[in-house]
Design an enzyme around this catalytic site. Sequence first.
Site, PDB file in Angstrom:
ATOM      1  N   GLY A  14       0.804  -1.220   0.000  1.00 56.26           N
ATOM      2  CA  GLY A  14       0.000   0.000   0.000  1.00 56.26           C
ATOM      3  C   GLY A  14       0.834   1.266   0.000  1.00 56.26           C
ATOM      4  N   GLY A  18      -0.141   8.463   0.492  1.00 57.51           N
ATOM      5  CA  GLY A  18      -0.283   8.622   1.927  1.00 57.51           C
ATOM      6  C   GLY A  18       0.914   8.171   2.739  1.00 57.51           C
ATOM      7  N   ILE A  19       0.622   7.536   3.872  1.00 59.41           N
ATOM      8  CA  ILE A  19       1.676   7.099   4.784  1.00 59.41           C
ATOM      9  C   ILE A  19       2.583   6.074   4.111  1.00 59.41           C
ATOM     10  CG2 ILE A  19       2.115   5.824   6.927  1.00 59.41           C
ATOM     11  CD1 ILE A  19      -0.398   7.158   8.090  1.00 59.41           C
ATOM     12  N   TYR A 154     -12.840  -0.052  11.690  1.00 60.83           N
ATOM     13  CA  TYR A 154     -11.431   0.312  11.541  1.00 60.83           C
ATOM     14  C   TYR A 154     -10.676   0.055  12.840  1.00 60.83           C
ATOM     15  CZ  TYR A 154      -7.372   3.319  10.569  1.00 60.83           C
ATOM     16  OH  TYR A 154      -6.100   3.819  10.382  1.00 60.83           O
TER      17      TYR A 154
END
Length: 264
Positions: A14, A18-19, A154
């Site tokens: 991923g 983003g991160i 989440y």
Amino acid sequence: MKNDLTGKLAIVSGSTAGIGLAIATGLATAGAEVVVNGRTEERVQKAIEIIREAVPTAILSGVASDMSTAEGAARLVAAAPEADILVNSVGAALFKSFEDLTDEDWLFIYQLNVMSGVRLTKHYLPEMVKRGWGRVVFISSESALNPPKEMVDYGMTKAAQLAVSRGVAELAAKSGVTVNSVLPGPTRSEGFGSVLEGIAQQTGQTIEAVEKGFLEQNRPTSLLGRFSTTEEIANMVVYVCSQQASATNGTALRVDGGVVRSIA
């Protein structure tokens, strides 16, 4: 202190935004060869371009695969069968109320946020142990410790990651392989950023005002008083992956801006 990862091969799931993208960039800056992963070839190649612009000397490759499926994980490990560093960064939030979450939603987010890391770790860990050196990092969240009412699903997955991380660290004890979790707090990443931008457009507020309102309403204990940057999260991950962090093992490291009110 210089985090030198020259000669190490890092896989970051991923990592096209983003991160994850910030982590891949940070590891490349430290000298690691990095395998970028995302769902589409277009996003993977774009991420590689972004990293190479920041680190012209970076050694990069990419694998497009959907990490929410066993087939996607198998595609990644087939293309990159070995690694010195594994960062289980892929993840998502559905931003649905508890009442609106379907069984399919729960199963999807569990497959993506939890099982992706389980599958990759199961593959890469044995060879790390044999070589006597390795780093496995799970990108969890402060939501694992403070399950949010607006993202119950989440929080569940992020708590599960902590259990997996600690359990695997126990399995790899005394091997030279460390297994840790990093817990970001509210972060201005692509995914969360798009949600905030949507709220800003609907309400006529600035992004800064929306962020401030979110912190005041949902994370009032934040000592930082702002959203973290993806680079600030990546800095911790790069350190955990370095030789200097050899005694940091089996733990959950918070980069949450002080949201979690705890001294331990």
